[in-house]
Motif scaffolding. Structure first.
Motif, PDB file in Angstrom:
ATOM      1  N   UNK A  39      48.736  56.018 -47.785  1.00 48.88           N
ATOM      2  CA  UNK A  39      47.705  56.645 -48.617  1.00 48.88           C
ATOM      3  C   UNK A  39      46.877  55.601 -49.334  1.00 48.88           C
ATOM      4  N   UNK A  40      46.113  54.810 -48.573  1.00 48.79           N
ATOM      5  CA  UNK A  40      45.354  53.692 -49.146  1.00 48.79           C
ATOM      6  C   UNK A  40      43.869  54.024 -49.227  1.00 48.79           C
ATOM      7  N   UNK A  49      48.498  59.966 -52.101  1.00 46.50           N
ATOM      8  CA  UNK A  49      49.116  58.660 -51.920  1.00 46.50           C
ATOM      9  C   UNK A  49      50.614  58.788 -52.145  1.00 46.50           C
ATOM     10  N   UNK A  50      51.363  57.822 -51.631  1.00 46.60           N
ATOM     11  CA  UNK A  50      52.827  57.868 -51.717  1.00 46.60           C
ATOM     12  C   UNK A  50      53.375  56.487 -52.108  1.00 46.60           C
ATOM     13  N   UNK A  51      53.180  56.069 -53.354  1.00 49.26           N
ATOM     14  CA  UNK A  51      53.699  54.778 -53.798  1.00 49.26           C
ATOM     15  C   UNK A  51      55.145  54.862 -54.295  1.00 49.26           C
ATOM     16  N   UNK A  52      55.768  53.685 -54.457  1.00 49.09           N
ATOM     17  CA  UNK A  52      57.053  53.587 -55.132  1.00 49.09           C
ATOM     18  C   UNK A  52      57.027  52.370 -56.043  1.00 49.09           C
ATOM     19  N   UNK A 293      47.781  61.321 -42.743  1.00 41.24           N
ATOM     20  CA  UNK A 293      49.004  60.541 -42.540  1.00 41.24           C
ATOM     21  C   UNK A 293      49.973  60.732 -43.706  1.00 41.24           C
ATOM     22  N   UNK A 294      49.459  60.809 -44.917  1.00 44.99           N
ATOM     23  CA  UNK A 294      50.348  61.071 -46.051  1.00 44.99           C
ATOM     24  C   UNK A 294      51.078  62.397 -45.843  1.00 44.99           C
ATOM     25  N   UNK A 295      50.355  63.409 -45.451  1.00 42.18           N
ATOM     26  CA  UNK A 295      50.981  64.716 -45.218  1.00 42.18           C
ATOM     27  C   UNK A 295      52.032  64.635 -44.112  1.00 42.18           C
ATOM     28  N   UNK A 296      51.745  63.859 -43.069  1.00 39.75           N
ATOM     29  CA  UNK A 296      52.716  63.708 -41.980  1.00 39.75           C
ATOM     30  C   UNK A 296      53.966  62.967 -42.447  1.00 39.75           C
ATOM     31  N   UNK A 350      47.963  48.182 -50.606  1.00 37.00           N
ATOM     32  CA  UNK A 350      47.095  47.757 -51.699  1.00 37.00           C
ATOM     33  C   UNK A 350      45.631  47.786 -51.276  1.00 37.00           C
ATOM     34  N   UNK A 351      44.790  47.230 -52.146  1.00 39.11           N
ATOM     35  CA  UNK A 351      43.353  47.304 -51.934  1.00 39.11           C
ATOM     36  C   UNK A 351      42.853  46.519 -50.752  1.00 39.11           C
TER      37      UNK A 351
END
Length: 400
Positions: A39-40, A49-52, A293-296, A350-351
């Motif tokens: 999720x960039x 987005x899916x960060x940790x 892709x995030x949803x997948x 990241x960016x």
């Protein structure tokens, strides 16, 4: 970082605070850096987005002041103490040439943002130290912002939620420091929980803690810091954000998040018919496919099919490289070398324009993948990368 490590570091930081400012701090707080699994460049498009959170974190020893002065010092940067009057703080959104103290603009910007929101912050002494690598795409600036925001919220009893602190920190970076980032980095630092990735809906700040225990599956998530420093305030990030906004306007939607994945071909045709250039069509394709892709990935994690996430990481990297054009040769090499050595998947995180990649590997293959990437960098004449494991860690909290 363990709680024992936090406590020891907190004691050291408190002693340094005493030596700097001649008094005891009122507490010590911590806020982590982050990696983004997927999720960039979606957050400023109202997407997902899916960060940790990482074990690496910024620590701040802080005390209140009542004289309208803020003093900031870093144990990691030998530049002395920055002293500013809170009444004189001017964001770069109002004065692009404002000298806001370089790195100090991130914590000082939080003081400005809180005051601009009407909170009675009358000054502070702040002493910082961080283990989050700078310029590595791991949100070192967000960690500084969030730890400062949390400390001031506690000390001034502002009563802000973790999500509200993230929004304050984002405003500090956008308006005061002049970096047009989305809100994902600050939200991850403020809101992540140990053992989980954070599903963020940037439109309404909706959040879901997603279990992310790779060790139980015999897997690891490696971070490859290419040591190529990125600088997001140089205009390239802003150009992509403005390009996405132009595409959304041409399509008649509030943000690119509003284009469903199945609607993408028709949307690209509409952009072309409206005179939208190839660049904004590529930006649109990246954002829409990345949200998908995030949803997948979420569906796979919910189904406990973690290994199947790997190919989606590879797809995400190709999109960031080819459509959004924010990769670099070192990041591309890290991804290629990791996959050649048996990784399940890899992508830049990241960016962009440097920074880090994430690599999903079988635990048994972690050493071989690390060796492959390191040897590939040596053969290419690049600076040796730093490789470490990303372990889903705790968000911002008080440690002393």
């Amino acid at each position: 970082m363990s709680s024992t490590g936090d406590s020891a570091t907190a004691a050291d930081l408190a002693e340094e605070f005493r030596q700097l400012y001649g008094t005891d701090p009122e507490g010590v707080w911590a806020a982590p850096g982050r990696v983004n699994l997927i999720g960039e460049h979606t957050d400023y498009n109202d997407g997902f987005a899916l960060p940790l959170a990482l074990p690496h974190r910024a620590l701040a020893a802080v005390g209140r002041r009542t004289d309208g002065v803020v003093r900031v010092h870093s144990a990691d940067i030998p530049q002395g103490v920055f002293r500013l009057d809170v009444a004189d703080l001017v964001p770069r959104s109002e004065n692009p040439g404002a000298d806001n103290g370089g790195w100090a603009a991130y914590p000082v910007g939080v003081v400005w943002a809180l005051r601009a929101a009407g909170h009675p912050v009358t000054g502070a002494d702040i002493h910082l130290s961080s283990t989050v690598p700078t310029g590595a795409g791991l949100s070192s600036s967000a960690a500084l912002e969030v730890v400062t925001a949390l400390a001031l919220d506690d000390l001034y009893e502002l009563g802000l939620s973790a999500t509200e602190l993230a929004v304050v920190a984002q405003r500090a970076e956008n308006d005061f420091a002049g970096v047009p980032c989305g809100v994902m980095d600050q939200t991850a630092s403020a809101c992540c929980t140990e053992g989980h990735a954070l599903l963020l809906d940037a439109r309404d700040m909706g959040q879901r803690q997603v279990p992310f225990d790779l060790a139980s599956h015999g897997l690891r998530l490696l971070v490859v810091d290419t040591r190529v420093k990125h600088e997001l305030g140089d205009g390239a990030y802003a150009e992509r954000r403005s390009g996405c906004e132009a595409a959304a306007a041409a399509l008649g939607v509030p943000a690119l998040r509003d284009i469903a994945h199945e609607e993408l071909p028709a949307a690209l045709e509409r952009l072309a018919a409206a005179g939208g250039g190839e660049t904004i069509r590529r930006y649109t394709r990246h954002v829409v496919t990345e949200d998908h892709r995030v949803e997948q990935v979420i569906a796979l994690l919910d189904a406990d099919d973690v290994r199947a996430v790997g190919p989606l990481l590879n797809e995400g990297h190709a999109s960031l490289r080819d459509d959004f054009e924010v990769s670099c040769p070192e990041l591309d090499l890290a991804v290629t070398a990791a996959n050649d050595a048996g990784a399940l998947g890899a992508r830049m995180t990241g960016g962009g324009f440097g920074g880090s990649a994430v690599v999903l590997v079988e635990e048994a293959d972690a050493d071989a993948v690390t060796k492959s990437v390191t040897e590939a960098f040596a053969a290419a004449g690049y600076t040796a990368p730093r490789v470490f494991e990303a372990i889903a860690s705790r968000g911002a909290h008080r440690v002393a």
